[in-house]
Design a protein around this motif. Sequence first.
Motif, PDB file in Angstrom:
ATOM      1  N   ASN A 105       0.820  -1.226   0.000  1.00 31.00           N
ATOM      2  CA  ASN A 105       0.000   0.000   0.000  1.00 31.00           C
ATOM      3  C   ASN A 105       0.846   1.266   0.000  1.00 31.00           C
ATOM      4  N   ASP A 106       2.194   1.091   0.051  1.00 32.53           N
ATOM      5  CA  ASP A 106       3.061   2.276   0.097  1.00 32.53           C
ATOM      6  C   ASP A 106       3.212   2.934  -1.264  1.00 32.53           C
ATOM      7  N   ASN A 107       3.291   2.107  -2.340  1.00 34.74           N
ATOM      8  CA  ASN A 107       3.669   2.687  -3.630  1.00 34.74           C
ATOM      9  C   ASN A 107       3.313   1.700  -4.749  1.00 34.74           C
ATOM     10  N   GLU A 108       2.936   2.203  -5.895  1.00 34.92           N
ATOM     11  CA  GLU A 108       2.523   1.334  -7.005  1.00 34.92           C
ATOM     12  C   GLU A 108       3.674   0.447  -7.497  1.00 34.92           C
ATOM     13  N   HIS A 109       4.903   0.850  -7.205  1.00 27.66           N
ATOM     14  CA  HIS A 109       6.056   0.050  -7.654  1.00 27.66           C
ATOM     15  C   HIS A 109       6.366  -1.086  -6.682  1.00 27.66           C
ATOM     16  N   ASP A 110       5.748  -1.041  -5.519  1.00 30.12           N
ATOM     17  CA  ASP A 110       6.000  -2.083  -4.518  1.00 30.12           C
ATOM     18  C   ASP A 110       4.964  -3.185  -4.721  1.00 30.12           C
ATOM     19  N   ILE A 111       5.348  -4.156  -5.554  1.00 29.73           N
ATOM     20  CA  ILE A 111       4.382  -5.135  -6.056  1.00 29.73           C
ATOM     21  C   ILE A 111       3.978  -6.140  -4.986  1.00 29.73           C
ATOM     22  N   PHE A 112       4.931  -6.498  -4.113  1.00 27.92           N
ATOM     23  CA  PHE A 112       4.649  -7.533  -3.114  1.00 27.92           C
ATOM     24  C   PHE A 112       5.458  -7.237  -1.857  1.00 27.92           C
ATOM     25  N   GLY A 113       4.792  -7.250  -0.710  1.00 29.09           N
ATOM     26  CA  GLY A 113       5.473  -6.937   0.543  1.00 29.09           C
ATOM     27  C   GLY A 113       6.346  -8.098   1.000  1.00 29.09           C
ATOM     28  N   ALA A 114       7.305  -7.796   1.862  1.00 33.04           N
ATOM     29  CA  ALA A 114       8.106  -8.875   2.440  1.00 33.04           C
ATOM     30  C   ALA A 114       8.698  -8.387   3.762  1.00 33.04           C
ATOM     31  N   GLY A 115       9.698  -9.045   4.186  1.00 34.87           N
ATOM     32  CA  GLY A 115      10.352  -8.832   5.473  1.00 34.87           C
ATOM     33  C   GLY A 115      10.911 -10.181   5.885  1.00 34.87           C
ATOM     34  N   HIS A 116      10.095 -11.221   5.639  1.00 33.47           N
ATOM     35  CA  HIS A 116      10.589 -12.584   5.837  1.00 33.47           C
ATOM     36  C   HIS A 116      11.174 -13.072   4.509  1.00 33.47           C
ATOM     37  N   SER A 117      12.161 -13.916   4.640  1.00 33.52           N
ATOM     38  CA  SER A 117      12.971 -14.309   3.483  1.00 33.52           C
ATOM     39  C   SER A 117      12.324 -15.392   2.629  1.00 33.52           C
ATOM     40  N   SER A 118      12.791 -15.491   1.372  1.00 30.03           N
ATOM     41  CA  SER A 118      12.566 -16.624   0.472  1.00 30.03           C
ATOM     42  C   SER A 118      11.157 -16.690  -0.120  1.00 30.03           C
ATOM     43  N   THR A 119      10.462 -15.570  -0.137  1.00 26.48           N
ATOM     44  CA  THR A 119       9.071 -15.570  -0.632  1.00 26.48           C
ATOM     45  C   THR A 119       8.958 -15.094  -2.080  1.00 26.48           C
ATOM     46  N   SER A 120       9.992 -14.440  -2.617  1.00 25.25           N
ATOM     47  CA  SER A 120       9.837 -13.698  -3.885  1.00 25.25           C
ATOM     48  C   SER A 120       9.537 -14.592  -5.084  1.00 25.25           C
ATOM     49  N   ILE A 121      10.143 -15.783  -5.143  1.00 29.15           N
ATOM     50  CA  ILE A 121       9.949 -16.618  -6.334  1.00 29.15           C
ATOM     51  C   ILE A 121       8.527 -17.179  -6.349  1.00 29.15           C
ATOM     52  N   SER A 122       8.038 -17.540  -5.170  1.00 31.09           N
ATOM     53  CA  SER A 122       6.649 -18.015  -5.089  1.00 31.09           C
ATOM     54  C   SER A 122       5.678 -16.908  -5.480  1.00 31.09           C
ATOM     55  N   ALA A 123       5.925 -15.707  -4.954  1.00 32.50           N
ATOM     56  CA  ALA A 123       5.035 -14.585  -5.288  1.00 32.50           C
ATOM     57  C   ALA A 123       5.099 -14.310  -6.787  1.00 32.50           C
ATOM     58  N   ALA A 124       6.328 -14.329  -7.331  1.00 29.33           N
ATOM     59  CA  ALA A 124       6.494 -14.062  -8.767  1.00 29.33           C
ATOM     60  C   ALA A 124       5.781 -15.114  -9.596  1.00 29.33           C
ATOM     61  N   TYR A 125       5.852 -16.348  -9.147  1.00 35.45           N
ATOM     62  CA  TYR A 125       5.172 -17.426  -9.875  1.00 35.45           C
ATOM     63  C   TYR A 125       3.666 -17.187  -9.878  1.00 35.45           C
TER      64      TYR A 125
END
Length: 624
Positions: A105-125
């Motif tokens: 909710n911060d910015n249109e370029h921030d597609i997916f939130g994180a903070g905990h590791s190893s989530t990006s590939i699943s989110a991208a998929y």
Amino acid sequence: MYKILDKVNSPIDLKKLNEAEILRLSVEIREFLLDTVSKTGGHLASNLGVVELTIALHLSFDSPSDRLIWDVGHQSYIHKILTGRKSEFCSLRKLNGMSGFLKINDNEHDIFGAGHSSTSISAAYGVACARTIKNEKFNVVAIIGDGALTGGMAFEALNNIGHTNENVIIVLNDNEMSISENIGGVSKYLSKLRTNKKYFIVKNKAHSILDKANGFGTKLTNGIKTIKGSIKYLFVPGIFFEDLGITYIGPIDGHNMKELSDSFARAKNVEGPVLVHVITKKGKGYLPAENSPDLYHGVGTFDRNKGIVKKNSITFSTVLGESLVNCARLNEKVLALTAAMPTGTGLTNFKNTFPKRYIDVGIAEQHAVTASAGLAIEGLIPVFAVYSTFLQRAYDQIVHDVCLQNLKVIFAIDRSGVVGADGETHNGIFDIAYLSHIPNITILVPRDGDNLSLMLDYAVNVHEGPIAIRYPRSTTTFNKNIDSLNLQPRILRQGSDGVIFAIGNMIEVACLASKKLQEENIFIRVVEMPRIKPLDEKLVLEYTSNIDNVFTIEDHVVKSGFGDIILDTLVKNNVKFSNFNKFGYPDKFIEHGSIEEIHKIYGLTEDYVYNYIYKVIRRKDGEN
Ligand SMILES: Cc1ncc(C[n+]2csc(CCOP(=O)(O)OP(=O)(O)O)c2C)c(N)n1
Ligand SMILES: CC(=O)[C@@H](O)[C@H](O)COP(=O)(O)O
Ligand SMILES: [Mg+2]
């Protein structure tokens, strides 16, 4: 001050720059990072390492229509700078200021939130599948670090993506570091890829020799084929990813703009998933951070000319570490485990003292818990030191592998309670809720370092079965002036107008409020609860008999927290009272800010407790 950076407020502005200006921009961004983060604190080394990478990503892709999905998000400061948020950096990680991680909710370029590791590939998929199903066209890019790639989730995603042939670009930011040095087979494999230039020379030489020998009869030729086949397996870079069905590009220099943009252009044209292996230097451009990337991973404010001066304050983590070394000295069955957080959990000394009894599993909390169960079933005593928030990852392993089998695994739960600047994704305010309903587990909450040390000794040498000890991100006292542990509820202040049951770092708050109320002739009993499970029901009932006003206080959410454990006990035993109030966090995610500010906002202070109880009592007495 920043000739080029001042002109860049969006990726569109970035694309107007020429090559020389881009190079100048990377210098100015590093200057900006050092200038701001040394004043605000934050994640410095990881961001210094991805300046060129982030610029190249925003030059090669069209965010936000192309989706850039960052793993963890602690290295996304340049992404924020290039997407119009330079001016917000003065409030980085401050109350009501900009988060140190990405939030959708911060910015249109921030597609997916994180903070905990190893989530990006699943989110991208997931994003890529949605694109395909909706028949849309855009690039999906996951940016994941070599440390985050040691997380099990990342491999679940790689396995799935390789099989489905979904168009996803995975940018592996390989700086050979997690928070401290990266560990494990993945890290070893990546270092082979990093140095594979040597492999290529050897491979080519081997091939040319074999080709020359090729003329000598079919037997030899077949033999040559097998050798060449194995050479291919040995030397084709990224064969691990290729064999999963993911095209491998790399390794490339993550500080070379041309190599980066050429590789991203190639990646865009690959059919199916592709991994771009980018080599970067953590802390690049600031020598102290280049030399000690772990020390400069997460920094407080510091003098950039002098560098960070290590403080020797006594924290719960340092007490845990020192006490565990002592336990291990006296009990050779004791082991320490961490999930890539040796420094933060205070285990550095243990690692150096007992290297054979120290296990760093990488960013793999689930694996750590079940490995601990394996250690326990063989009669050893595993102590898994882990942040409360990261232990959330291993809920099922705690239930299924440890508690169901009633195994002696000791959970040293650090960072319980609010953690301050890291905010929502890192607050440790759910652990009592996610642990206290699991059969067989014991939960202890020390009020200070001395009690933590005694509780650890009890867990190691006396207690049988699973046990969790939760403690906050805070300094503490460690005077070693108590030699016996009392796990029973203990009255710290007498009173009959009401009773506060308090745990851990909230005991002092309760005592100060009770002291202040006494000045108004309101006498509130304060009871310290070192053990919240199993609860000492008999004493809780005794301490609430003939008491009309009952209160609890915890650095935890009130829903299914310590307060509910007390309330359930009173209700189950038909105890009568007029007022019951639980001081703690409401049913929401608690924002970042200093720990003191957050405690104040949510009423975990002596003043708030004093005013609340004063009004309850006076209202009951008929006063306005
Ligand atoms: C599940 C989980 N465990 C632990 C952490 C703590 N943590 C934050 S960053 C980090 C290291 C990440 O290493 P890498 O992905 O290589 O990023 P780098 O900092 O090197 O850029 C760790 C362990 C976390 N964020 N999430
Ligand atoms: C990004 C991340 O998850 C860690 O770096 C975390 O911020 C460390 O927290 P502490 O500063 O409490 O050790
Ligand atoms: Mg790394």
